[in-house]
Design an enzyme around this catalytic site. Structure first.
Site, PDB file in Angstrom:
ATOM      1  N   ASN A  81       0.854  -1.189   0.000  1.00 17.13           N
ATOM      2  CA  ASN A  81       0.000   0.000   0.000  1.00 17.13           C
ATOM      3  C   ASN A  81       0.892   1.241   0.000  1.00 17.13           C
ATOM      4  O   ASN A  81       1.686   1.441   0.932  1.00 17.13           O
ATOM      5  CB  ASN A  81      -0.905  -0.034   1.247  1.00 17.13           C
ATOM      6  CG  ASN A  81      -1.854   1.143   1.302  1.00 17.13           C
ATOM      7  OD1 ASN A  81      -1.457   2.271   0.998  1.00 17.13           O
ATOM      8  ND2 ASN A  81      -3.075   0.906   1.705  1.00 17.13           N
ATOM      9  N   HIS A  83       0.969   6.242   1.857  1.00 18.98           N
ATOM     10  CA  HIS A  83       1.662   7.225   2.696  1.00 18.98           C
ATOM     11  C   HIS A  83       2.882   7.843   2.027  1.00 18.98           C
ATOM     12  O   HIS A  83       3.450   8.804   2.547  1.00 18.98           O
ATOM     13  CB  HIS A  83       1.955   6.628   4.070  1.00 18.98           C
ATOM     14  CG  HIS A  83       0.653   6.353   4.770  1.00 18.98           C
ATOM     15  ND1 HIS A  83      -0.234   7.353   5.079  1.00 18.98           N
ATOM     16  CD2 HIS A  83       0.030   5.198   5.100  1.00 18.98           C
ATOM     17  CE1 HIS A  83      -1.327   6.832   5.610  1.00 18.98           C
ATOM     18  NE2 HIS A  83      -1.189   5.520   5.638  1.00 18.98           N
ATOM     19  N   HIS A  93      -5.651   3.548  -1.444  1.00 19.09           N
ATOM     20  CA  HIS A  93      -6.978   3.917  -0.924  1.00 19.09           C
ATOM     21  C   HIS A  93      -7.292   5.340  -1.381  1.00 19.09           C
ATOM     22  O   HIS A  93      -6.670   6.295  -0.935  1.00 19.09           O
ATOM     23  CB  HIS A  93      -6.947   3.823   0.611  1.00 19.09           C
ATOM     24  CG  HIS A  93      -8.263   4.089   1.264  1.00 19.09           C
ATOM     25  ND1 HIS A  93      -8.444   3.981   2.621  1.00 19.09           N
ATOM     26  CD2 HIS A  93      -9.476   4.455   0.767  1.00 19.09           C
ATOM     27  CE1 HIS A  93      -9.699   4.266   2.924  1.00 19.09           C
ATOM     28  NE2 HIS A  93     -10.342   4.565   1.812  1.00 19.09           N
ATOM     29  N   ARG A 145      -9.476   8.147  -0.931  1.00 17.82           N
ATOM     30  CA  ARG A 145     -10.470   8.589   0.064  1.00 17.82           C
ATOM     31  C   ARG A 145     -11.281   9.751  -0.480  1.00 17.82           C
ATOM     32  O   ARG A 145     -10.822  10.488  -1.363  1.00 17.82           O
ATOM     33  CB  ARG A 145      -9.774   9.024   1.353  1.00 17.82           C
ATOM     34  CG  ARG A 145      -9.157   7.872   2.137  1.00 17.82           C
ATOM     35  CD  ARG A 145      -8.651   8.367   3.479  1.00 17.82           C
ATOM     36  NE  ARG A 145      -9.751   8.629   4.381  1.00 17.82           N
ATOM     37  CZ  ARG A 145     -10.056   7.869   5.439  1.00 17.82           C
ATOM     38  NH1 ARG A 145      -9.328   6.815   5.734  1.00 17.82           N
ATOM     39  NH2 ARG A 145     -11.069   8.178   6.202  1.00 17.82           N
ATOM     40  N   ARG A 159      -6.918  12.570   0.889  1.00 22.93           N
ATOM     41  CA  ARG A 159      -5.802  12.973   1.754  1.00 22.93           C
ATOM     42  C   ARG A 159      -4.500  12.282   1.385  1.00 22.93           C
ATOM     43  O   ARG A 159      -3.441  12.740   1.766  1.00 22.93           O
ATOM     44  CB  ARG A 159      -6.147  12.758   3.225  1.00 22.93           C
ATOM     45  CG  ARG A 159      -6.167  11.320   3.645  1.00 22.93           C
ATOM     46  CD  ARG A 159      -6.403  11.200   5.129  1.00 22.93           C
ATOM     47  NE  ARG A 159      -7.764  11.505   5.503  1.00 22.93           N
ATOM     48  CZ  ARG A 159      -8.347  11.024   6.607  1.00 22.93           C
ATOM     49  NH1 ARG A 159      -7.655  10.264   7.431  1.00 22.93           N
ATOM     50  NH2 ARG A 159      -9.589  11.292   6.883  1.00 22.93           N
ATOM     51  N   GLU A 202      -8.670   0.414  -2.797  1.00 20.13           N
ATOM     52  CA  GLU A 202      -9.509   0.441  -1.589  1.00 20.13           C
ATOM     53  C   GLU A 202     -10.440   1.639  -1.714  1.00 20.13           C
ATOM     54  O   GLU A 202     -10.000   2.747  -2.042  1.00 20.13           O
ATOM     55  CB  GLU A 202      -8.640   0.599  -0.343  1.00 20.13           C
ATOM     56  CG  GLU A 202      -7.795  -0.614  -0.057  1.00 20.13           C
ATOM     57  CD  GLU A 202      -6.883  -0.377   1.136  1.00 20.13           C
ATOM     58  OE1 GLU A 202      -6.905   0.725   1.712  1.00 20.13           O
ATOM     59  OE2 GLU A 202      -6.132  -1.293   1.479  1.00 20.13           O
ATOM     60  N   THR A 248      -8.445   3.647   8.601  1.00 20.68           N
ATOM     61  CA  THR A 248      -9.643   2.819   8.627  1.00 20.68           C
ATOM     62  C   THR A 248      -9.725   2.127   9.985  1.00 20.68           C
ATOM     63  O   THR A 248      -8.945   1.230  10.280  1.00 20.68           O
ATOM     64  CB  THR A 248      -9.572   1.771   7.493  1.00 20.68           C
ATOM     65  OG1 THR A 248      -9.154   2.441   6.308  1.00 20.68           O
ATOM     66  CG2 THR A 248     -10.923   1.138   7.264  1.00 20.68           C
ATOM     67  N   GLU A 262     -11.203  -9.461   3.281  1.00 20.40           N
ATOM     68  CA  GLU A 262      -9.920  -9.091   3.880  1.00 20.40           C
ATOM     69  C   GLU A 262     -10.171  -8.904   5.367  1.00 20.40           C
ATOM     70  O   GLU A 262     -11.004  -8.095   5.773  1.00 20.40           O
ATOM     71  CB  GLU A 262      -9.369  -7.806   3.257  1.00 20.40           C
ATOM     72  CG  GLU A 262      -8.046  -7.398   3.909  1.00 20.40           C
ATOM     73  CD  GLU A 262      -7.198  -6.472   3.054  1.00 20.40           C
ATOM     74  OE1 GLU A 262      -7.284  -6.537   1.815  1.00 20.40           O
ATOM     75  OE2 GLU A 262      -6.437  -5.687   3.653  1.00 20.40           O
ATOM     76  N   HIS A 266      -3.756  -4.503   7.937  1.00 18.39           N
ATOM     77  CA  HIS A 266      -3.903  -3.293   8.759  1.00 18.39           C
ATOM     78  C   HIS A 266      -3.013  -3.373   9.987  1.00 18.39           C
ATOM     79  O   HIS A 266      -3.200  -4.215  10.857  1.00 18.39           O
ATOM     80  CB  HIS A 266      -5.341  -3.008   9.205  1.00 18.39           C
ATOM     81  CG  HIS A 266      -5.548  -1.533   9.487  1.00 18.39           C
ATOM     82  ND1 HIS A 266      -5.158  -0.953  10.669  1.00 18.39           N
ATOM     83  CD2 HIS A 266      -6.021  -0.533   8.710  1.00 18.39           C
ATOM     84  CE1 HIS A 266      -5.411   0.352  10.615  1.00 18.39           C
ATOM     85  NE2 HIS A 266      -5.934   0.630   9.434  1.00 18.39           N
TER      86      HIS A 266
HETATM   87  N1  PXP Z   1      -5.996  -3.292   4.112  1.00 22.01           N
HETATM   88  C1  PXP Z   1      -6.968  -2.350   4.128  1.00 22.01           C
HETATM   89  C2  PXP Z   1      -8.319  -2.733   3.645  1.00 22.01           C
HETATM   90  C3  PXP Z   1      -6.705  -1.040   4.574  1.00 22.01           C
HETATM   91  O1  PXP Z   1      -7.690  -0.122   4.600  1.00 22.01           O
HETATM   92  C4  PXP Z   1      -5.386  -0.717   4.955  1.00 22.01           C
HETATM   93  C5  PXP Z   1      -5.060   0.677   5.384  1.00 22.01           C
HETATM   94  O2  PXP Z   1      -5.328   1.558   4.361  1.00 22.01           O
HETATM   95  C6  PXP Z   1      -4.402  -1.721   4.884  1.00 22.01           C
HETATM   96  C7  PXP Z   1      -4.744  -3.003   4.482  1.00 22.01           C
HETATM   97  C8  PXP Z   1      -2.977  -1.443   5.223  1.00 22.01           C
HETATM   98  O3  PXP Z   1      -2.846  -1.038   6.545  1.00 22.01           O
HETATM   99  P1  PXP Z   1      -1.457  -0.444   7.043  1.00 22.01           P
HETATM  100  O4  PXP Z   1      -1.230   0.815   6.260  1.00 22.01           O
HETATM  101  O5  PXP Z   1      -1.689  -0.200   8.488  1.00 22.01           O
HETATM  102  O6  PXP Z   1      -0.413  -1.465   6.758  1.00 22.01           O
END
Ligand code: PXP
Length: 252
Positions: A11, A14, A47, A49, A53, A74, A105, A155, A194
């Site tokens: 992901n 960030h 993601h 949003r 952001r 996402e 989330t 998930e 997550h």
């Molecule tokens: N899976 C989903 C569905 C999420 O919403 C997120 C966070 O955006 C993640 C995985 C990844 O989480 P993290 O950034 O804490 O590793």
């Protein structure tokens, strides 16, 4: 022990968060996705949003156009996001809950309370050939409703497990294990994610029914420490080269 392959979805949200702090183009999340591909990621997750952001629509368009890896978008189950997903056609869409003021989330999607709203969104995405996953807490009721809704993938939210203090994670881990077993027995493909870190990933990666982990925040944060040293050395070398009249012998 299992030899079933376990995919890693990286992901890159960030990277965009840091870029957006200045509003420019650096660091570029698409460059991070390219690097993730070279480093062995199996997919890219982002993601989009409502408040944009982190990732923007332009990022999503570029990720789809420039990166060969499958894109997992996402998204909240809103008309706006559905329109974007149908226009972009990612390989997969993961439906997540979204609250405007949350930092991340916070919990899984309550599919049991929202099945009437989610059904048509899942159908529209599936009809377009997009593989739908539902981001849910490891809860038997949520799994049963996810299955009834016809989504092929769930998930499992690993936040409660990751947030628990070390030494007190066994209950949350057990919930993940039994949820994964239950979902797989219903024929659902099981992903998880997550909050996963180097410290928390192993027990989740060892759950045999889990075939994909999506990890973001920790990877991007940890990359600062893995890469800051060499980045500072390179800046130092460029400065020293310029000062000594080296004339560009140090590559940018
Ligand atoms: N899976 C989903 C569905 C999420 O919403 C997120 C966070 O955006 C993640 C995985 C990844 O989480 P993290 O950034 O804490 O590793």
């Amino acid at each position: 022990m299992t030899d079933r392959p376990l995919r890693l979805g990286v992901n890159i949200d960030h990277v965009a968060t840091i870029r957006n702090a200045r509003g420019g183009r650096h660091p570029d999340p698409v460059r991070a996705a390219r690097l993730a591909a070279d480093a062995g990621a199996d997919g890219i997750t982002a993601h989009l949003r409502e408040d944009r952001r982190y990732i923007s629509e332009e990022d999503i368009r570029r990720l789809k156009a420039e990166i060969a890896l499958p894109l997992n978008l996402e998204m909240a189950a809103t008309d706006e996001m559905l329109g974007i997903a149908l226009a972009t056609r990612p390989l997969a869409a993961c439906l997540v809950p979204e609250k405007r003021a949350e930092l991340t989330t916070e919990g899984g999607l309550d599919v049991a309370a929202n099945h009437g709203h989610l059904g048509p969104v899942i159908k529209a995405l599936s009809d377009a050939g997009i593989r739908v996953s539902l981001f849910i807490d490891p809860d038997p009721v949520q799994i049963a409703v996810a299955h009834a809704l016809g989504a092929p993938v769930v998930e499992l939210h690993t936040g409660a497990y990751c947030d628990a203090v070390e030494g007190h994670r066994s209950d949350a881990l057990e919930r993940l294990r039994s949820a994964a077993k239950r979902a797989a027995a219903l024929g659902l493909e099981v992903h998880a994610g997550h909050g996963l870190t180097f410290e928390t990933v192993r027990p989740v990666a060892a759950i045999p029914e889990v075939v994909e982990l999506n990890i973001g925040h920790f990877l991007i944060g940890e990359a600062i420490f893995a890469g800051l040293d060499s980045t500072i050395h390179r800046m130092r070398a460029l400065m020293d080269d310029a000062r000594s009249g080296g004339g560009g012998t140090v590559a940018v």
